[in-house]
Write a protein that holds these residues in place. Structure first.
Motif, PDB file in Angstrom:
ATOM      1  N   ASN A   1       0.823  -1.203   0.000  1.00  0.00           N
ATOM      2  CA  ASN A   1       0.000   0.000   0.000  1.00  0.00           C
ATOM      3  C   ASN A   1       0.860   1.258   0.000  1.00  0.00           C
ATOM      4  OD1 ASN A   1      -2.431  -1.468   0.116  1.00  0.00           O
ATOM      5  ND2 ASN A   1      -2.283  -1.638   2.336  1.00  0.00           N
ATOM      6  N   VAL A   2       0.437   2.240  -0.770  1.00  0.00           N
ATOM      7  CA  VAL A   2       1.179   3.490  -0.947  1.00  0.00           C
ATOM      8  C   VAL A   2       0.436   4.636  -0.269  1.00  0.00           C
ATOM      9  CG1 VAL A   2       1.972   5.173  -2.656  1.00  0.00           C
ATOM     10  CG2 VAL A   2       2.213   2.713  -3.112  1.00  0.00           C
ATOM     11  N   VAL A   3       1.192   5.526   0.363  1.00  0.00           N
ATOM     12  CA  VAL A   3       0.643   6.766   0.923  1.00  0.00           C
ATOM     13  C   VAL A   3       1.526   7.922   0.487  1.00  0.00           C
ATOM     14  CG1 VAL A   3       0.154   8.056   3.048  1.00  0.00           C
ATOM     15  CG2 VAL A   3      -0.379   5.614   2.934  1.00  0.00           C
ATOM     16  N   LEU A   4       0.916   9.003   0.026  1.00  0.00           N
ATOM     17  CA  LEU A   4       1.635  10.233  -0.298  1.00  0.00           C
ATOM     18  C   LEU A   4       1.767  11.068   0.970  1.00  0.00           C
ATOM     19  CD1 LEU A   4       2.834  12.338  -2.301  1.00  0.00           C
ATOM     20  CD2 LEU A   4       0.482  13.188  -2.615  1.00  0.00           C
ATOM     21  N   VAL A   5       2.992  11.452   1.322  1.00  0.00           N
ATOM     22  CA  VAL A   5       3.254  12.277   2.497  1.00  0.00           C
ATOM     23  C   VAL A   5       3.772  13.637   2.023  1.00  0.00           C
ATOM     24  CG1 VAL A   5       4.473  12.461   4.696  1.00  0.00           C
ATOM     25  CG2 VAL A   5       3.786  10.204   3.840  1.00  0.00           C
ATOM     26  N   VAL A   6       2.974  14.665   2.264  1.00  0.00           N
ATOM     27  CA  VAL A   6       3.273  16.031   1.808  1.00  0.00           C
ATOM     28  C   VAL A   6       3.917  16.772   2.979  1.00  0.00           C
ATOM     29  CG1 VAL A   6       2.319  18.148   0.818  1.00  0.00           C
ATOM     30  CG2 VAL A   6       1.271  15.921   0.274  1.00  0.00           C
ATOM     31  N   VAL A   7       5.216  16.991   2.892  1.00  0.00           N
ATOM     32  CA  VAL A   7       5.995  17.475   4.034  1.00  0.00           C
ATOM     33  C   VAL A   7       6.235  18.983   3.962  1.00  0.00           C
ATOM     34  CG1 VAL A   7       8.155  17.244   5.322  1.00  0.00           C
ATOM     35  CG2 VAL A   7       7.150  15.229   4.198  1.00  0.00           C
ATOM     36  N   ASP A   8       5.614  19.707   4.867  1.00  0.00           N
ATOM     37  CA  ASP A   8       5.940  21.122   5.123  1.00  0.00           C
ATOM     38  C   ASP A   8       5.861  22.010   3.878  1.00  0.00           C
ATOM     39  OD1 ASP A   8       6.434  20.076   7.596  1.00  0.00           O
ATOM     40  OD2 ASP A   8       8.541  20.597   7.675  1.00  0.00           O
ATOM     41  N   ILE A   9       4.876  21.790   3.030  1.00  0.00           N
ATOM     42  CA  ILE A   9       4.664  22.756   1.937  1.00  0.00           C
ATOM     43  C   ILE A   9       3.768  23.835   2.516  1.00  0.00           C
ATOM     44  CG2 ILE A   9       3.896  23.140  -0.412  1.00  0.00           C
ATOM     45  CD1 ILE A   9       4.595  20.353  -1.125  1.00  0.00           C
ATOM     46  N   GLN A  10       4.409  24.811   3.101  1.00  0.00           N
ATOM     47  CA  GLN A  10       3.744  25.861   3.866  1.00  0.00           C
ATOM     48  C   GLN A  10       3.953  27.221   3.203  1.00  0.00           C
ATOM     49  OE1 GLN A  10       5.146  23.333   7.720  1.00  0.00           O
ATOM     50  NE2 GLN A  10       4.350  25.349   8.258  1.00  0.00           N
ATOM     51  N   GLY A  11       3.625  28.267   3.905  1.00  0.00           N
ATOM     52  CA  GLY A  11       3.772  29.613   3.366  1.00  0.00           C
ATOM     53  C   GLY A  11       2.456  30.345   3.254  1.00  0.00           C
ATOM     54  N   GLY A  12       1.343  29.583   3.228  1.00  0.00           N
ATOM     55  CA  GLY A  12       0.033  30.210   3.191  1.00  0.00           C
ATOM     56  C   GLY A  12      -0.203  31.145   2.031  1.00  0.00           C
ATOM     57  N   GLY A  13       0.586  30.981   0.971  1.00  0.00           N
ATOM     58  CA  GLY A  13       0.455  31.873  -0.173  1.00  0.00           C
ATOM     59  C   GLY A  13       1.148  33.206   0.009  1.00  0.00           C
ATOM     60  N   GLN A  14       1.832  33.383   1.140  1.00  0.00           N
ATOM     61  CA  GLN A  14       2.570  34.624   1.406  1.00  0.00           C
ATOM     62  C   GLN A  14       3.878  34.631   0.611  1.00  0.00           C
ATOM     63  OE1 GLN A  14       1.249  37.025   3.588  1.00  0.00           O
ATOM     64  NE2 GLN A  14      -0.527  35.645   3.471  1.00  0.00           N
ATOM     65  N   PRO A  15       4.456  35.814   0.380  1.00  0.00           N
ATOM     66  CA  PRO A  15       5.767  35.858  -0.288  1.00  0.00           C
ATOM     67  C   PRO A  15       6.775  35.008   0.461  1.00  0.00           C
ATOM     68  CG  PRO A  15       4.834  38.056  -0.122  1.00  0.00           C
ATOM     69  CD  PRO A  15       3.936  37.157   0.693  1.00  0.00           C
ATOM     70  N   SER A  16       7.522  34.197  -0.268  1.00  0.00           N
ATOM     71  CA  SER A  16       8.453  33.264   0.348  1.00  0.00           C
ATOM     72  C   SER A  16       9.708  33.967   0.831  1.00  0.00           C
ATOM     73  CB  SER A  16       8.835  32.167  -0.654  1.00  0.00           C
ATOM     74  OG  SER A  16       9.809  31.313  -0.107  1.00  0.00           O
ATOM     75  N   SER A  17      10.248  33.467   1.941  1.00  0.00           N
ATOM     76  CA  SER A  17      11.546  33.964   2.412  1.00  0.00           C
ATOM     77  C   SER A  17      12.690  33.229   1.745  1.00  0.00           C
ATOM     78  CB  SER A  17      11.654  33.798   3.939  1.00  0.00           C
ATOM     79  OG  SER A  17      11.487  32.441   4.299  1.00  0.00           O
ATOM     80  N   PHE A  18      12.363  32.248   0.880  1.00  0.00           N
ATOM     81  CA  PHE A  18      13.368  31.495   0.146  1.00  0.00           C
ATOM     82  C   PHE A  18      13.199  31.798  -1.335  1.00  0.00           C
ATOM     83  CE2 PHE A  18      12.079  28.980   3.830  1.00  0.00           C
ATOM     84  CZ  PHE A  18      13.289  28.838   4.467  1.00  0.00           C
ATOM     85  N   GLY A  19      14.276  31.785  -2.088  1.00  0.00           N
ATOM     86  CA  GLY A  19      14.135  31.973  -3.525  1.00  0.00           C
ATOM     87  C   GLY A  19      15.411  32.438  -4.167  1.00  0.00           C
ATOM     88  N   ALA A  20      15.298  32.770  -5.455  1.00  0.00           N
ATOM     89  CA  ALA A  20      16.473  33.127  -6.236  1.00  0.00           C
ATOM     90  C   ALA A  20      17.140  34.395  -5.721  1.00  0.00           C
ATOM     91  CB  ALA A  20      16.074  33.294  -7.702  1.00  0.00           C
ATOM     92  N   ASP A  21      16.374  35.260  -4.993  1.00  0.00           N
ATOM     93  CA  ASP A  21      16.962  36.491  -4.476  1.00  0.00           C
ATOM     94  C   ASP A  21      17.803  36.246  -3.228  1.00  0.00           C
ATOM     95  OD1 ASP A  21      14.592  35.762  -3.176  1.00  0.00           O
ATOM     96  OD2 ASP A  21      14.325  37.788  -2.371  1.00  0.00           O
ATOM     97  N   LYS A  22      17.754  35.033  -2.692  1.00  0.00           N
ATOM     98  CA  LYS A  22      18.555  34.671  -1.527  1.00  0.00           C
ATOM     99  C   LYS A  22      19.714  33.801  -1.987  1.00  0.00           C
ATOM    100  CE  LYS A  22      15.681  36.098   1.892  1.00  0.00           C
ATOM    101  NZ  LYS A  22      16.012  36.834   3.111  1.00  0.00           N
ATOM    102  N   PRO A  23      20.935  34.280  -1.925  1.00  0.00           N
ATOM    103  CA  PRO A  23      22.075  33.489  -2.409  1.00  0.00           C
ATOM    104  C   PRO A  23      22.132  32.120  -1.744  1.00  0.00           C
ATOM    105  CG  PRO A  23      22.733  35.745  -1.897  1.00  0.00           C
ATOM    106  CD  PRO A  23      21.329  35.589  -1.398  1.00  0.00           C
ATOM    107  N   GLY A  24      22.287  31.077  -2.562  1.00  0.00           N
ATOM    108  CA  GLY A  24      22.415  29.719  -2.056  1.00  0.00           C
ATOM    109  C   GLY A  24      21.129  28.941  -2.045  1.00  0.00           C
ATOM    110  N   TYR A  25      19.989  29.621  -1.861  1.00  0.00           N
ATOM    111  CA  TYR A  25      18.728  28.904  -1.817  1.00  0.00           C
ATOM    112  C   TYR A  25      18.328  28.437  -3.211  1.00  0.00           C
ATOM    113  CZ  TYR A  25      17.813  30.192   3.036  1.00  0.00           C
ATOM    114  OH  TYR A  25      17.883  30.327   4.391  1.00  0.00           O
ATOM    115  N   MET A  26      17.727  27.267  -3.262  1.00  0.00           N
ATOM    116  CA  MET A  26      17.262  26.738  -4.539  1.00  0.00           C
ATOM    117  C   MET A  26      16.006  27.476  -4.992  1.00  0.00           C
ATOM    118  SD  MET A  26      17.750  22.614  -4.113  1.00  0.00           S
ATOM    119  CE  MET A  26      17.095  22.300  -5.757  1.00  0.00           C
ATOM    120  N   ALA A  27      15.938  27.744  -6.264  1.00  0.00           N
ATOM    121  CA  ALA A  27      14.748  28.350  -6.848  1.00  0.00           C
ATOM    122  C   ALA A  27      13.754  27.252  -7.208  1.00  0.00           C
ATOM    123  CB  ALA A  27      15.132  29.159  -8.089  1.00  0.00           C
ATOM    124  N   GLY A  28      12.547  27.655  -7.579  1.00  0.00           N
ATOM    125  CA  GLY A  28      11.567  26.709  -8.094  1.00  0.00           C
ATOM    126  C   GLY A  28      10.443  26.360  -7.147  1.00  0.00           C
TER     127      GLY A  28
END
Length: 219
Positions: free
Chosen positions: A19-46
C-alpha cells in the motif's frame, strides 16, 4: 569501507511495495511571499512551480483513492517547543498564528484526511504519523515537499528505521541549497537503493491505477 553513493539519478520506475501513501511534508507559506528563492544566495529556486505541481499531484492521488497525509511544522509563539532548532543555521520559523506557517493554498486536508503537526524536523518524531500509516497499512511512502536536506531527509531516515519503504520524488523536493539538496539525495539513496524517483514515474504509476467507482454518497 561503506559504499559511497555518487549517482543520484532518479528512477523512472516507482517500484512500490504494498500500500502506498503520499506524504506532503511542510509545503507551507500560506500563499505569502516566500523567504526562500532566487533572491537569496544559495537557496534553490523553483518553489512556486513545485507548489503548483504539488496541488495537482494531491488531486491525482485523491482521484485514484490513494491516501494523502499532510505534515505541518508548527511552534508556539513562546518557542517552548522549538528545542535545539535554533542552535544551528535556523532562525525562528513556523510560529503558530503567522500566516506563513499555514499550508500552501490548495493543500488543505479534507475532513477524512490527516494533518500531522510536528515540533521537530522528522514528521515521525513525537507525532502520530506512524499510527496513521499503520491504519492505512502503508508499506511505501512517497515524499514531497521540503527541505530536502532537513525535514525530508530526517523523515526518510525515520521511515527507513521503522521499516517503511520510501520514495523521494527528486523533482518535487527543494533543499536549502543545491549542494545540500544533492548531498541529502545521496544519503537517502544510501539507505534504500530505489529511494529516488521522478514525478513522471509517479504519474505513470497513477495512470495505471483504476479510478474508484463513485457512489451516490460520494457524488
Amino acid at each position: 569501507m561503506p559504499l559511497q553513493v555518487t549517482d543520484t539519478t532518479p528512477s523512472s520506475d516507482l517500484k512500490p511495495h504494498g500500500n502506498v501513501v503520499l506524504v506532503v511534508v511542510d509545503i507551507q507559506g500560506g500563499g505569502q511571499p516566500s523567504s526562500f528563492g532566487a533572491d537569496k544566495p544559495g537557496y534553490m529556486a523553483g518553489r512556486p512551480e513545485r507548489n503548483a505541481k504539488a496541488v495537482d499531484m494531491v488531486a491525482r492521488f485523491r482521484d485514484k483513492g490513494v491516501p494523502v497525509v499532510f505534515i505541518q511544522e508548527v511552534h508556539k509563539p513562546s518557542l517552548v517547543d522549538i528545542g535545539r532548532e535554533l542552535d544551528g543555521a535556523e532562525s525562528v520559523h513556523c510560529v503558530e498564528g503567522d500566516p506563513r506557517t499555514a499550508l500552501h493554498p490548495g493543500l488543505e486536508p479534507r475532513p477524512e484526511e490527516y494533518l500531522i503537526q510536528k515540533r521537530r524536523y522528522s514528521a515521525f518524531f513525537g507525532s502520530e504519523l506512524d499510527i496513521v500509516l499503520k491504519g492505512y497499512r502503508a508499506d511505501t511512502l512517497i515524499l514531497i515537499g521540503g527541505m530536502t536536506d532537513v525535514c525530508i531527509h530526517y523523515t526518510a531516515v525515520d521511515a527507513h528505521q521503522l521499516d517503511y519503504r520510501f520514495r523521494t520524488v527528486s523533482d518535487m523536493v527543494i533543499g536549502s541549497s543545491q549542494r545540500a539538496h544533492d548531498a541529502a539525495l545521496r544519503a537517502m539513496k544510501y539507505l534504500q537503493r530505489d529511494a529516488l524517483v521522478t514525478l513522471e514515474a509517479v504519474d505513470t504509476w497513477l495512470d495505471a491505477l483504476p479510478t474508484p467507482a463513485t457512489t451516490e454518497e460520494d457524488a
